[in-house]
Design an enzyme around this catalytic site. Structure first.
Site, PDB file in Angstrom:
ATOM      1  N   HIS A 223       2.112   3.251  11.462  1.00  0.00           N
ATOM      2  CA  HIS A 223       1.069   2.244  12.043  1.00  0.00           C
ATOM      3  C   HIS A 223       1.429   2.031  13.469  1.00  0.00           C
ATOM      4  O   HIS A 223       2.560   2.149  14.017  1.00  0.00           O
ATOM      5  CB  HIS A 223       1.341   0.965  11.250  1.00  0.00           C
ATOM      6  CG  HIS A 223       0.251  -0.110  11.310  1.00  0.00           C
ATOM      7  ND1 HIS A 223       0.026  -0.779  12.702  1.00  0.00           N
ATOM      8  CD2 HIS A 223      -0.741  -0.251  10.580  1.00  0.00           C
ATOM      9  CE1 HIS A 223      -0.861  -1.589  12.394  1.00  0.00           C
ATOM     10  NE2 HIS A 223      -1.545  -1.221  11.152  1.00  0.00           N
TER      11      HIS A 223
ATOM     12  N   ASP B 286      -2.332   0.908   3.279  1.00  0.00           N
ATOM     13  CA  ASP B 286      -3.013   1.615   2.420  1.00  0.00           C
ATOM     14  C   ASP B 286      -1.918   2.465   1.419  1.00  0.00           C
ATOM     15  O   ASP B 286      -2.601   3.278   0.837  1.00  0.00           O
ATOM     16  CB  ASP B 286      -3.731   2.745   3.488  1.00  0.00           C
ATOM     17  CG  ASP B 286      -4.816   2.117   4.090  1.00  0.00           C
ATOM     18  OD1 ASP B 286      -5.113   2.515   5.232  1.00  0.00           O
ATOM     19  OD2 ASP B 286      -5.256   1.043   3.734  1.00  0.00           O
TER      20      ASP B 286
END
Ligand code: SDX
Length: 379
Positions: free
Chosen positions: A260, A315
């Site tokens: 991320h 996710d």
């Protein structure tokens, strides 16, 4: 002025916001100051919609007023349904979502942004997203399109359009929490795309089309589908080690659902989706198979990458939860989009109403300097 480029706009700030606050080091996510864990534990998606649009959690009366407003707009026109139903079953679901919001954008002729009217418009679009996403699912599953029958909540109404059999209340609860988890996340690529588009004062539906186009890619929302498809590819928990060694270590393929730009620890949403996956795994053998694969893969990848600040993101487990709810493997990204319409609209309203300037960056020219034109027969 010394011109310098930040690759991928890393650490570039394009607006102030009172909507969402992320602490990437501590793994904290808050909407309007409320921690995501508290909102998931105690709140509902409708409360979060109200919070993001109006700035505070609603009273019972304000919540009922919001729900009554949304119920008027859950359904979309038969023209739009017919356009979607003409798309091929194997069409990409996000591409179909882009078509749907482009049709809504084609009807937008009033570009004037007015704070109170904007909020009503945003509520209308959030409501319409329910039937758009649910009917895209039905079309891809070869089912006839269907109008929403109003149920108690957004989540229950949505699942009721998607599926023709009764939906357990536990599934409604999980869907509601998933909608909260994906509602907003400050200014990721898709929200930034929506901001760039809305900064020209175009209409809200067009801003959503821009957000969808950015979300589709596997580095962003497309990862939700891609992460789950990794678990399908692996097939069995005994294959995890060899799959990881071949695809990630040897082939240097990106592990979908990991890493991320902001979080340098586990994404707090990933922990919540992991908990939901584990709960589902106790009642559904197929979910358990994918949960075992995912948790072993997470351990392997965390051991390999944590020193680089790469951990599971939202996710990684969400696709297993959506699979547990009964959705096909292509649905995690459209379900991400369904919820993120709220965040996109909250940010574009905040930008246009409070900080409006067209977003127009520069590029540092590094090409050839002035040259004289040479006629073609002399080249
Ligand atoms: C979402 O921004 C948001 O808030 C997004 C989101 C939201 O709610 O809106 O949180 C939702 O989109 C989550 C991210 C989903 N995407 C993925 O899971 C795709 C896989 N992850 C990545 O490709 C990557 O981690 C990004 C795109 C998420 C972040 O990319 P960055 O910050 O530009 O990092 P990078 O590509 O510069 O990588 C830095 C290093 C590289 O290694 P080196 O070249 O330095 O040796 O980390 C490595 C990368 O190879 N790396 C990975 C990796 N992610 C980064 N290596 C293997 N697998 C990965 N997943």
């Amino acid at each position: 002025m010394v011109a310098e480029i930040s690759k991928g706009l890393e650490d570039v700030f394009i607006k102030t916001t009172t909507l969402t606050n992320i602490d990437g080091i501590k793994g904290i996510l808050r909407y309007r100051g409320y921690d995501i864990n508290d909102l998931v534990e105690h709140g509902t998606y409708e409360e979060v919609i109200y919070l993001m649009i109006y700035g505070s959690l609603p009273t019972k009366e304000q919540l009922n007023t919001l729900k009554e407003k949304m119920k008027k707009h859950y359904n979309i026109s038969s023209d739009l349904l017919n356009i979607l139903a003409k798309l091929p079953k194997n069409a990409d679901a996000i591409g179909m979502l882009e078509v749907a919001f482009s049709v809504l954008a084609s009807g937008e002729v009033d570009y004037k942004w007015k704070p109170d009217a904007d909020k009503e418009k945003a509520i209308e679009l959030i409501a319409k997203s329910l039937s758009i996403v649910a009917n895209i699912y039905r079309i891809k599953e070869g089912l006839p399109v269907k109008n929403a029958v109003i149920k108690e909540s957004y989540a229950e109404t949505f699942l009721n359009v998607c599926f023709d059999k009764p939906v357990p209340k536990e599934f409604v609860n999980v869907m509601d929490k998933a909608l909260i988890l994906y509602a907003d996340h400050e200014v990721p690529a898709s929200t930034t795309a929506a901001l760039v588009v809305s900064s020209t004062l175009t209409d809200m539906a067009s801003s959503i089309v821009a957000g969808l186009a950015a979300l589709k890619g596997p580095l962003h929302g497309g990862a939700a589908e891609a992460a789950f498809k990794q678990f399908i590819d692996i097939g069995n928990v005994n294959n995890v080690d060899s799959w990881f060694n071949k695809h990630v270590l040897e082939n240097k393929e990106r592990l979908m659902g990991f890493g991320h730009r902001v979080y340098k620890t586990t994404d707090p949403r990933s922990k919540i989706f992991k908990r939901f996956s584990e709960t589902f795994s106790k009642y559904n053998k197929e979910v358990d198979r994918y949960y075992q694969i995912a948790s072993k893969l997470e351990n392997l990848a965390t051991n390999e990458f944590s020193h680089k600040g790469i951990f599971a993101n939202t996710d990684f487990y969400s696709g297993i939860v959506y699979y547990g709810l009964g959705f096909a493997p292509y649905m995690p990204t459209p379900l991400f989009a369904l919820s993120r319409v709220t965040g996109w609209l909250a940010h574009v309203m905040e930008y246009v109403e409070e900080q409006e300037r067209i977003i127009r960056p520069r590029a540092i020219y590094v090409g050839i300097d002035r040259r004289d034109y040479v006629p073609i027969d002399k080249r």
